[in-house]
Motif scaffolding. Structure first.
Motif, PDB file in Angstrom:
ATOM      1  N   LEU A 222     -13.070 -27.479  29.455  1.00  0.00           N
ATOM      2  CA  LEU A 222     -13.255 -26.279  30.271  1.00  0.00           C
ATOM      3  C   LEU A 222     -14.556 -26.417  31.041  1.00  0.00           C
ATOM      4  O   LEU A 222     -15.586 -26.808  30.480  1.00  0.00           O
ATOM      5  N   ASP A 223     -14.530 -26.061  32.321  1.00  0.00           N
ATOM      6  CA  ASP A 223     -15.743 -26.159  33.130  1.00  0.00           C
ATOM      7  C   ASP A 223     -15.767 -25.056  34.172  1.00  0.00           C
ATOM      8  O   ASP A 223     -14.740 -24.719  34.775  1.00  0.00           O
ATOM      9  N   GLY A 224     -16.949 -24.468  34.360  1.00  0.00           N
ATOM     10  CA  GLY A 224     -17.149 -23.430  35.352  1.00  0.00           C
ATOM     11  C   GLY A 224     -18.628 -23.242  35.607  1.00  0.00           C
ATOM     12  O   GLY A 224     -19.476 -23.821  34.909  1.00  0.00           O
ATOM     13  N   PRO A 225     -19.010 -22.437  36.590  1.00  0.00           N
ATOM     14  CA  PRO A 225     -20.432 -22.250  36.914  1.00  0.00           C
ATOM     15  C   PRO A 225     -21.277 -21.801  35.726  1.00  0.00           C
ATOM     16  O   PRO A 225     -22.449 -22.166  35.633  1.00  0.00           O
ATOM     17  N   SER A 226     -20.692 -21.044  34.792  1.00  0.00           N
ATOM     18  CA  SER A 226     -21.473 -20.489  33.687  1.00  0.00           C
ATOM     19  C   SER A 226     -21.234 -21.165  32.353  1.00  0.00           C
ATOM     20  O   SER A 226     -21.952 -20.866  31.383  1.00  0.00           O
ATOM     21  N   VAL A 227     -20.269 -22.062  32.257  1.00  0.00           N
ATOM     22  CA  VAL A 227     -19.873 -22.542  30.940  1.00  0.00           C
ATOM     23  C   VAL A 227     -19.245 -23.921  31.015  1.00  0.00           C
ATOM     24  O   VAL A 227     -18.654 -24.304  32.037  1.00  0.00           O
ATOM     25  N   ALA A 228     -19.380 -24.682  29.929  1.00  0.00           N
ATOM     26  CA  ALA A 228     -18.595 -25.889  29.703  1.00  0.00           C
ATOM     27  C   ALA A 228     -18.152 -25.840  28.249  1.00  0.00           C
ATOM     28  O   ALA A 228     -18.905 -25.393  27.373  1.00  0.00           O
ATOM     29  N   GLY A 229     -16.935 -26.285  27.978  1.00  0.00           N
ATOM     30  CA  GLY A 229     -16.445 -26.167  26.619  1.00  0.00           C
ATOM     31  C   GLY A 229     -15.338 -27.147  26.311  1.00  0.00           C
ATOM     32  O   GLY A 229     -14.704 -27.713  27.212  1.00  0.00           O
ATOM     33  N   ALA A 230     -15.127 -27.352  25.010  1.00  0.00           N
ATOM     34  CA  ALA A 230     -14.061 -28.221  24.515  1.00  0.00           C
ATOM     35  C   ALA A 230     -13.102 -27.382  23.688  1.00  0.00           C
ATOM     36  O   ALA A 230     -13.537 -26.603  22.822  1.00  0.00           O
ATOM     37  N   TYR A 231     -11.807 -27.551  23.935  1.00  0.00           N
ATOM     38  CA  TYR A 231     -10.763 -26.802  23.231  1.00  0.00           C
ATOM     39  C   TYR A 231      -9.780 -27.766  22.578  1.00  0.00           C
ATOM     40  O   TYR A 231      -9.458 -28.821  23.142  1.00  0.00           O
ATOM     41  N   ARG A 232      -9.291 -27.349  21.409  1.00  0.00           N
ATOM     42  CA  ARG A 232      -8.183 -28.061  20.784  1.00  0.00           C
ATOM     43  C   ARG A 232      -7.106 -27.043  20.438  1.00  0.00           C
ATOM     44  O   ARG A 232      -7.355 -26.054  19.746  1.00  0.00           O
ATOM     45  N   PHE A 233      -5.891 -27.294  20.915  1.00  0.00           N
ATOM     46  CA  PHE A 233      -4.728 -26.439  20.669  1.00  0.00           C
ATOM     47  C   PHE A 233      -3.757 -27.186  19.757  1.00  0.00           C
ATOM     48  O   PHE A 233      -3.276 -28.270  20.121  1.00  0.00           O
ATOM     49  N   ARG A 234      -3.489 -26.630  18.593  1.00  0.00           N
ATOM     50  CA  ARG A 234      -2.403 -27.129  17.753  1.00  0.00           C
ATOM     51  C   ARG A 234      -1.274 -26.105  17.870  1.00  0.00           C
ATOM     52  O   ARG A 234      -1.394 -24.976  17.390  1.00  0.00           O
ATOM     53  N   MET A 235      -0.183 -26.484  18.504  1.00  0.00           N
ATOM     54  CA  MET A 235       0.877 -25.536  18.856  1.00  0.00           C
ATOM     55  C   MET A 235       2.155 -25.890  18.097  1.00  0.00           C
ATOM     56  O   MET A 235       2.644 -27.017  18.192  1.00  0.00           O
ATOM     57  N   ARG A 236       2.678 -24.913  17.376  1.00  0.00           N
ATOM     58  CA  ARG A 236       3.858 -25.131  16.549  1.00  0.00           C
ATOM     59  C   ARG A 236       5.045 -24.373  17.132  1.00  0.00           C
ATOM     60  O   ARG A 236       4.976 -23.172  17.381  1.00  0.00           O
ATOM     61  N   ARG A 237       6.132 -25.090  17.326  1.00  0.00           N
ATOM     62  CA  ARG A 237       7.375 -24.500  17.839  1.00  0.00           C
ATOM     63  C   ARG A 237       8.304 -24.254  16.672  1.00  0.00           C
ATOM     64  O   ARG A 237       8.889 -25.174  16.108  1.00  0.00           O
ATOM     65  N   GLY A 238       8.430 -23.007  16.274  1.00  0.00           N
ATOM     66  CA  GLY A 238       9.356 -22.622  15.229  1.00  0.00           C
ATOM     67  C   GLY A 238      10.213 -21.486  15.720  1.00  0.00           C
ATOM     68  O   GLY A 238      10.670 -21.478  16.867  1.00  0.00           O
ATOM     69  N   LYS A 239      10.423 -20.481  14.864  1.00  0.00           N
ATOM     70  CA  LYS A 239      11.151 -19.294  15.305  1.00  0.00           C
ATOM     71  C   LYS A 239      10.424 -18.640  16.464  1.00  0.00           C
ATOM     72  O   LYS A 239      11.033 -18.147  17.414  1.00  0.00           O
ATOM     73  N   ALA A 240       9.088 -18.624  16.378  1.00  0.00           N
ATOM     74  CA  ALA A 240       8.233 -18.183  17.474  1.00  0.00           C
ATOM     75  C   ALA A 240       7.320 -19.351  17.841  1.00  0.00           C
ATOM     76  O   ALA A 240       7.561 -20.487  17.442  1.00  0.00           O
ATOM     77  N   VAL A 241       6.273 -19.080  18.594  1.00  0.00           N
ATOM     78  CA  VAL A 241       5.272 -20.088  18.933  1.00  0.00           C
ATOM     79  C   VAL A 241       3.944 -19.630  18.339  1.00  0.00           C
ATOM     80  O   VAL A 241       3.514 -18.492  18.575  1.00  0.00           O
ATOM     81  N   VAL A 242       3.315 -20.499  17.560  1.00  0.00           N
ATOM     82  CA  VAL A 242       2.016 -20.207  16.973  1.00  0.00           C
ATOM     83  C   VAL A 242       1.037 -21.278  17.433  1.00  0.00           C
ATOM     84  O   VAL A 242       1.331 -22.478  17.330  1.00  0.00           O
ATOM     85  N   MET A 243      -0.106 -20.844  17.958  1.00  0.00           N
ATOM     86  CA  MET A 243      -1.142 -21.757  18.420  1.00  0.00           C
ATOM     87  C   MET A 243      -2.405 -21.558  17.590  1.00  0.00           C
ATOM     88  O   MET A 243      -2.894 -20.435  17.467  1.00  0.00           O
ATOM     89  N   GLU A 244      -2.911 -22.630  17.034  1.00  0.00           N
ATOM     90  CA  GLU A 244      -4.210 -22.592  16.364  1.00  0.00           C
ATOM     91  C   GLU A 244      -5.225 -23.217  17.310  1.00  0.00           C
ATOM     92  O   GLU A 244      -5.075 -24.381  17.701  1.00  0.00           O
ATOM     93  N   ILE A 245      -6.240 -22.442  17.671  1.00  0.00           N
ATOM     94  CA  ILE A 245      -7.168 -22.834  18.732  1.00  0.00           C
ATOM     95  C   ILE A 245      -8.575 -22.941  18.162  1.00  0.00           C
ATOM     96  O   ILE A 245      -9.047 -22.049  17.452  1.00  0.00           O
ATOM     97  N   GLU A 246      -9.217 -24.035  18.502  1.00  0.00           N
ATOM     98  CA  GLU A 246     -10.612 -24.270  18.125  1.00  0.00           C
ATOM     99  C   GLU A 246     -11.386 -24.597  19.392  1.00  0.00           C
ATOM    100  O   GLU A 246     -10.927 -25.399  20.215  1.00  0.00           O
ATOM    101  N   ALA A 247     -12.563 -23.991  19.557  1.00  0.00           N
ATOM    102  CA  ALA A 247     -13.325 -24.208  20.780  1.00  0.00           C
ATOM    103  C   ALA A 247     -14.818 -24.238  20.483  1.00  0.00           C
ATOM    104  O   ALA A 247     -15.301 -23.552  19.572  1.00  0.00           O
ATOM    105  N   ARG A 248     -15.533 -25.040  21.262  1.00  0.00           N
ATOM    106  CA  ARG A 248     -16.994 -25.004  21.289  1.00  0.00           C
ATOM    107  C   ARG A 248     -17.419 -24.788  22.735  1.00  0.00           C
ATOM    108  O   ARG A 248     -17.021 -25.539  23.631  1.00  0.00           O
TER     109      ARG A 248
END
Length: 518
Positions: A222-248
C-alpha cells in the motif's frame, strides 16, 4: 508491429529475465520474497518522499472509456493457475480511463517472486481498441479469483473476490452476489480542513497454494502521500468468504481521521423513509444497517439513512468485538429488482487482538441515485495518528448472509418513521412517530398476556407516547414499539430503544439519529 514471439521476448527482457510462463502469461526474473521482506520494503518506502505510480500513457487510457473498457475481457485460458496447482484461477482487469494506475502482479513460489507480465493476447481486444496503443507491459488494473476448477460453477464465468481501484476489494457472500466493498485504509474521510486520501495497492503477490486448498494468500504493498504499508490476505472460499488480514502501516505525515478496516456501501431509501415517487422500487440499498458488538457485550443496531447533509456518528468503545454493515432484509418482494439487492452480502469485521480505545464511526452522505457509495463504517483509534508512527493491525472479514456470531436477543427487523399523533385525527406539528419492529429471541417465549416494556432515551426532546404491541401477523415473537418524539430546534437527536421484561433484557439496542425538520 511486433509479432507475438518478439513481443514476449521484449516483455521478458523488460522484466529482467527469460520468458518463463504461467498459463499464457510471461514471468520476469526471480527475486527472494516473503512477508517480512515486504514489511521492510514498506518501512523503507515510508522513509522516502511519496512518488505516485507512473501512468503508462494518459492519452491512451483516457480513450479507453466505459464502453471500450467493457470490451477488454481477460481470456480464461490465460489465467494464473488455469491448470493448477491452485484450485482458484486468477484473472486480471485491464487499465482504462477509470483505472489508470498500474498494479504490478507477481507470482510467489519457493520463496521467490516473479512479475506477471502483461501481454495484449491475454485479453479479448477489438482490432480498433485504443488499448493496442499502450506501451509494452503497462501493468494491470486489478485482479479476481475465479471459482474452483472442477466445481459446481463454471470457473470461467464466475468469480468470488475482486480487487480493483485504489485499495478497494469485495467478495460475494453465501447468496452468490456482490454488493458492498471493503478498503485497505480510509484516510481523512469527510474532514473539514483536508481532502480525503485514497492510497493504492501498487504491487500484489500471489502465493502458490497447495493443490485443492480452499485458502489463497495474497500480499499487497500500500502506498499513498500519507502512508506506506504491507498487507497479507488469507482468503478462504467456503459457504461464505472469510478473509484474515494482517497489516503493518507506517505514516509519512499526520492523519486527521485514521480509518481502519473501512467498509463502503450504498443506501438510497427503504421502508424507513422514502421520498414520494422517487423510484418505482420499494427499496434500494446494498446495506440497511450498522450492527455493533461492543467490548462490554452490548448489541446495537443502527438503521442507515439517506441524510439531507453529510453526517458522522461515533460509537465510542474499547476492545470492540465486532461491527459490520448488514443487509438484514432478504425478501425479494421488498426490492422487486433483478439486480438482487435481497442477496447482497453482509460484511462483518472481527478484530483480532486488542484494538484498544476508539470508536466505530459511521459516515452517511446524501445521494439521489444507487450509483454512488454513500456510506462508510470504520474503526478510528482514540490515539492520534502521527507522522512516523507504526501501526500493526489484524482482523477477519466475514462476507456472509447474516452476522457470524448472532446474539440470542431479539433483533430489529424494521424501522418506520412518519408524522406523529393518532391516525384519523389532526396531527400535531413538530411530532415524529417511530415504529420499530423486533423479532425472535426471548420475545418468542413471553407468557400469554405479557407485554415487553419499551426502554427509551433521547439526547433531547420528550416522548408523549410510548407503547408496545404484538404485530398481528401470527409470527411468534414479533413485536413492535411505537413512540412519538416531541422536539424543537434543528440539531440532531440521538435515540435509543430496547425491550425488557422486569430486569431482563429482551432485545438488542436500537439506535437512530433524527434530524428535525426546519
Amino acid at each position: 508491429m511486433l509479432d507475438r514471439r518478439r513481443f514476449l521476448a521484449a516483455a521478458a527482457l523488460l522484466a529482467g529475465g527469460l520468458p518463463a510462463r504461467a498459463a499464457g502469461l510471461p514471468l520476469g526474473a526471480p527475486s527472494p520474497f516473503d512477508f517480512e521482506a515486504l514489511k521492510a520494503r514498506a518501512r523503507d518506502l515510508a522513509a522516502a518522499p511519496y512518488r505516485p505510480p507512473a501512468i503508462p500513457d494518459r492519452e491512451v487510457l483516457q480513450a479507453i472509456d466505459y464502453d471500450a473498457h467493457g470490451k477488454l475481457r481477460f481470456k480464461p485460458d490465460h489465467a494464473l493457475w488455469a491448470e493448477g496447482p491452485g484450485a482458484f484461477p486468477v484473472t486480471f482487469f485491464h487499465l482504462g480511463r477509470y483505472f489508470q494506475k498500474p498494479v504490478r502482479m507477481h507470482l510467489v513460489e519457493g520463496g521467490e517472486a516473479r512479475e506477471i507480465v502483461y501481454v495484449q493476447d491475454a485479453f479479448e481486444m477489438p482490432a480498433d481498441s485504443p488499448a493496442r496503443r499502450l506501451p509494452p507491459n503497462p501493468g494491470f488494473a486489478g485482479f479476481r479469483f475465479q471459482e474452483r476448477r472442477g466445481g459446481a460453477l463454471d470457473w470461467r464465468r464466475n468469480d468470488w473476490v475482486a480487487f480493483l481501484g485504489a485499495s478497494y476489494f469485495r467478495a460475494i457472500g453465501e447468496l452468490y452476489q456482490y454488493g458492498l466493498s471493503a478498503r485497505g485504509l480510509a484516510l481523512d474521510t469527510v474532514m473539514p480542513d483536508r481532502p480525503e486520501e485514497f492510497p493504492d495497492f501498487t504491487h500484489v503477490w500471489f502465493e502458490t497454494p497447495a493443490p485443492d486448498s480452499d485458502t489463497v494468500t495474497v500480499m499487497t504493498l500500500l502506498d499513498g502521500p500519507s502512508v506506506a504499508g504491507a498487507y497479507r490476505f488469507r482468503m478462504r472460499r467456503g459457504k461464505a468468504v472469510v478473509m484474515e488480514i494482517e497489516a503493518r502501516l507506517h505514516l509519512r505525515r499526520d492523519v486527521g481521521r485514521f480509518g481502519l478496516a473501512p467498509l463502503t456501501s450504498m443506501y438510497w431509501f427503504s421502508e424507513t423513509a422514502k421520498p414520494s415517487a422517487v423510484d418505482w422500487r420499494p427499496e434500494v440499498h446494498d446495506s440497511d444497517g450498522l450492527a455493533l458488538w461492543t467490548g462490554s457485550g452490548e448489541r446495537l443496531w443502527r438503521p442507515l439513512r439517506n441524510p439531507p447533509r453529510t453526517m458522522v456518528s461515533a460509537f465510542v468503545d474499547a476492545r470492540p468485538r465486532g461491527f459490520g454493515l448488514m443487509q438484514r432484509d432478504r425478501l425479494f418482494d421488498h426490492y422487486q429488482d433483478g439486480v438482487y439487492y435481497d442477496r447482497r452480502p453482509s460484511l462483518w469485521v472481527e478484530p483480532l487482538g486488542d484494538w484498544g480505545r476508539g470508536s466505530v464511526q459511521l459516515i452517511e452522505n446524501p445521494t439521489d441515485d444507487e450509483i454512488h457509495d454513500n456510506v462508510v463504517a470504520m474503526w478510528v483509534p482514540e490515539e492520534p495518528a502521527r507522522a512516523g508512527s507504526v501501526h500493526d493491525l489484524a482482523y477477519r472479514l466475514h462476507w456472509v448472509a447474516d452476522e457470524p456470531y448472532p446474539s440470542a436477543l431479539a433483533r430489529c427487523v424494521a424501522t418506520r418513521e412518519g408524522n406523529g399523533g393518532q391516525a384519523g385525527t389532526e396531527r400535531p406539528k413538530g411530532l415524529r412517530k417511530f415504529v420499530v419492529e423486533f423479532l425472535g429471541g426471548p420475545l418468542a417465549q413471553l407468557p400469554t398476556g405479557v407485554k415487553p416494556e419499551p426502554v427509551l432515551s433521547a439526547s433531547r426532546g420528550s416522548f408523549p407516547l410510548a407503547r408496545t404491541e404484538a404485530v398481528p401477523d401470527d409470527v411468534p415473537g414479533h413485536w413492535r414499539a411505537e413512540f412519538d418524539l416531541a422536539v424543537t430546534g434543528s440539531e440532531p437527536v440521538e435515540l435509543r430503544l430496547f425491550l425488557r421484561q422486569g430486569d431482563r433484557t429482551l432485545s438488542e439496542t436500537w439506535t437512530y439519529q433524527v434530524i428535525p425538520a426546519t
